[in-house]
Design an enzyme around this catalytic site. Structure first.
Site: not given
Ligand code: TEU
Length: 556
Positions: A99, A200, A255
């Site tokens: 990740d 991410d 993502e």
């Molecule tokens: O998630 C990005 C993200 O958009 C999520 O935070 C989502 O918007 C939110 O959880 C919806 O409720 C990534 C990672 O997967 C997440 O675990 C991290 O908290 C975030 O980025 C910041 O790095």
């Protein structure tokens, strides 16, 4: 299929290390624990393991705030433990996807520690610093975990940008030194033999010129959508691909909250040379609260016609032009069977299998989130002190106590329905002490239903969700039409049944899934099929669809 396109043949299993398997009895999952369970993942049939972040981190956001990209978080073990995991995975012909969190770092990273000191050191421009405007934040952007996206640092007399927590300062990708530093991190892990990256929020790295306000009323969701898919994103991803990724045989998934199919074609297009696929957020963002200030915090079920419209848009939109990831849940989403199926004990197994059939027969690379293959459910917490996630806790305080937009009991219902905590309860290995996850008190509460939903019981039951996933994965591995067939939607307005066809080299696959607890009947010509590929009832009543029945036919 060229060597570089093997990502289209694979199924990825996502491991949330903190909650997967503890081996040193500190109540926290770790790398030797994952190594111990590789045979289980192999038995399922997965080809790749995506590890959520395992780097050194103060864990303000469970590892998505990285303090050292080249060191393993000691809670998870050592670099030797990682090398052992990687080697054993490769011996089992399992690939490892790391990740990569490079939109931001931890505020404890030495780059930020230097950057915040002065405006003229080698790291001063590694982050996004701006002077106050009329003594306030530089613009009206809000952070994904509550509050302003800007924090003031007296030493520099400036604000820095953080689209997430204050402990997650955004890197300045406009700075070529930042890009080279990230590329070096990627080479470090790829040279160790890692097989790829999940990147991410990678579509947030190119910020809009001048960082203008978002249209009022500003919300965290609007801020993220406003920043997403910026004007230099393709340039940055192309540079990353040409300078690093193209030199290795990798699998990459970006993502991309807020991306559209048009965006995704730019990133994953057959000639785009950027990423292999994207995690889009449309289908997991359905049924938001009508009050935009509450965003995702809602407890209304997703409408099937909206779910079908979204997934079908991505299937047809990328067909022959790009590549989809396929997922129902991950560490940020509630458990699929609770959100899209029916976690009542009467229907949990059936609807978990129905959801799996519906997704795994689509075009794209499927991702199975740990425990999804057991039909694990939401935790159904009822009290605020049961929650651990920064997002859940921050928004409870902001929306209930500070802004008073919603009352406590209602917000607790929303959290129970859609919080990320639902996905983070420890993996349920057996019905013994702490579900076999740890012999110490787990870092986070177990879902009490581990007594009846666990790996040991699932492996002993030939009709378990586990063996059904195993069957679906085997079907994908052995049927080109599932991997490469085109997609044709059927009856998009049907609010009970999800049906679609796949076509490949003169063959047709027909999927029919009943999303309700009613008996319904549909005739899409299935009586003329040459074979029944799979049916979660194990027998077939042809035109009749029993509650949560899913089946697929092949027409030669
Ligand atoms: O998630 C990005 C993200 O958009 C999520 O935070 C989502 O918007 C939110 O959880 C919806 O409720 C990534 C990672 O997967 C997440 O675990 C991290 O908290 C975030 O980025 C910041 O790095």
């Amino acid at each position: 299929m060229s060597k570089k396109q093997w990502f289209k043949d694979t199924v990825v299993y996502q491991v949330y290390p903190m909650s997967f398997q503890d081996s040193d009895n500190d109540g926290i999952g770790d790398l030797p624990g994952i190594t111990k369970r590789l045979d289980y993942i192999k038995k399922l049939g997965a080809d790749v393991i995506w590890l959520n972040p395992i780097y050194e981190s103060p864990n303000k956001d469970n590892g998505y705030d990285i303090a050292n990209y080249r060191a393993i978080n000691p809670e998870y073990g050592s670099m030797n433990d990682f090398d052992d995991l990687l080697n054993k995975a490769h011996q089992l012909n399992l690939k490892i996807m790391m990740d990569l969190v490079v939109n931001h770092t931890s505020d404890q990273h030495h780059w930020f520690q230097e950057s915040k000191k002065t405006k003229d050191n080698p790291f001063s421009d590694f982050y996004i610093w701006r002077d106050p405007v009329d003594g306030h934040e530089p613009n009206n952007w809000l952070a994904a975990f509550g509050g302003s996206a800007w924090t003031y640092v007296p030493e520099r007399k400036q604000y820095y940008l953080h689209l997430f927590a204050t402990g997650q300062p955004d890197l300045n990708w406009e700075n070529p030194d930042v890009r080279q530093a990230v590329f070096d991190i990627e080479r470090f892990w790829l040279d160790k033999g890692v097989d790829g990256f999940r990147m991410d929020v990678i579509n947030l790295i190119s910020k809009p010129k001048g960082l203008p306000d978002v249209p009022e009323p500003a919300t965290a969701g609007k801020t993220m959508d406003f920043v997403a898919d910026g004007h230099r994103l393709n340039e940055f991803l192309s540079q990353m691909n040409s300078e690093v990724l193209s030199k290795y045989d990798t699998i990459t998934v970006g993502e991309m909250p807020g991306s559209t199919t048009e965006d995704a074609i730019k990133y994953t297009g057959l000639n785009s040379h950027e990423l292999n696929m994207v995690f889009q957020f449309e289908h997991v963002g359905l049924s938001p609260n009508p009050d935009v200030r509450l965003g995702k915090w809602n407890d209304q079920p997703v409408k099937l016609t909206e779910l079908k419209a979204s997934l079908n848009r991505w299937q047809t939109g990328l067909d022959g032009k790009g590549w989809n990831s396929l997922y129902w849940n991950n560490h940020d989403q509630p458990r699929a069977v609770s959100r899209f199926g029916n976690d009542d004990p009467k229907y949990r197994v059936l609807s978990a299998k129905m959801l799996a059939t519906t997704l795994h027969l689509m075009q794209g690379t499927p991702y199975v989130y740990q425990g999804e293959e057991l039909g694990m459910t939401n935790a159904h917490f009822t009290k605020l002190n049961q929650y651990e996630d920064i997002e859940s806790i921050n928004f409870y305080h902001e929306l209930v106590e500070q802004e008073k937009i919603v009352d406590g009991p209602t917000m607790l219902k929303y959290l129970a329905n859609i919080s990320r905590d639902n996905a983070r309860t420890p993996m349920q290995w057996n019905d013994k002490n702490n579900a076999g996850f740890s012999s110490a008190k787990p870092w986070f509460a177990l879902n009490p239903n581990y007594k009846s939903i666990n790996v040991e019981d699932s492996l002993a039951d030939k009709n378990s969700v586990f063996y059904y996933y195993q069957k679906l994965i085997k079907l994908r591995h052995n049927n080109e039409i599932i991997k490469y067939g085109s997609f044709e939607e059927i009856d998009p307005d049907d609010d009970q049944v999800y049906a679609y066809r796949r076509h490949y080299e003169g063959k047709t696959l027909l999927l029919i899934s009943n999303f309700t607890d009613k008996i319904v009947s549909r005739d899409y010509g299935q009586s003329n099929a040459s074979s029944l590929l799979i049916d979660n009832y194990e027998d077939d009543k042809v035109n009749e669809l029993r509650p949560y029945e899913a089946k697929a036919y092949l027409f030669k």
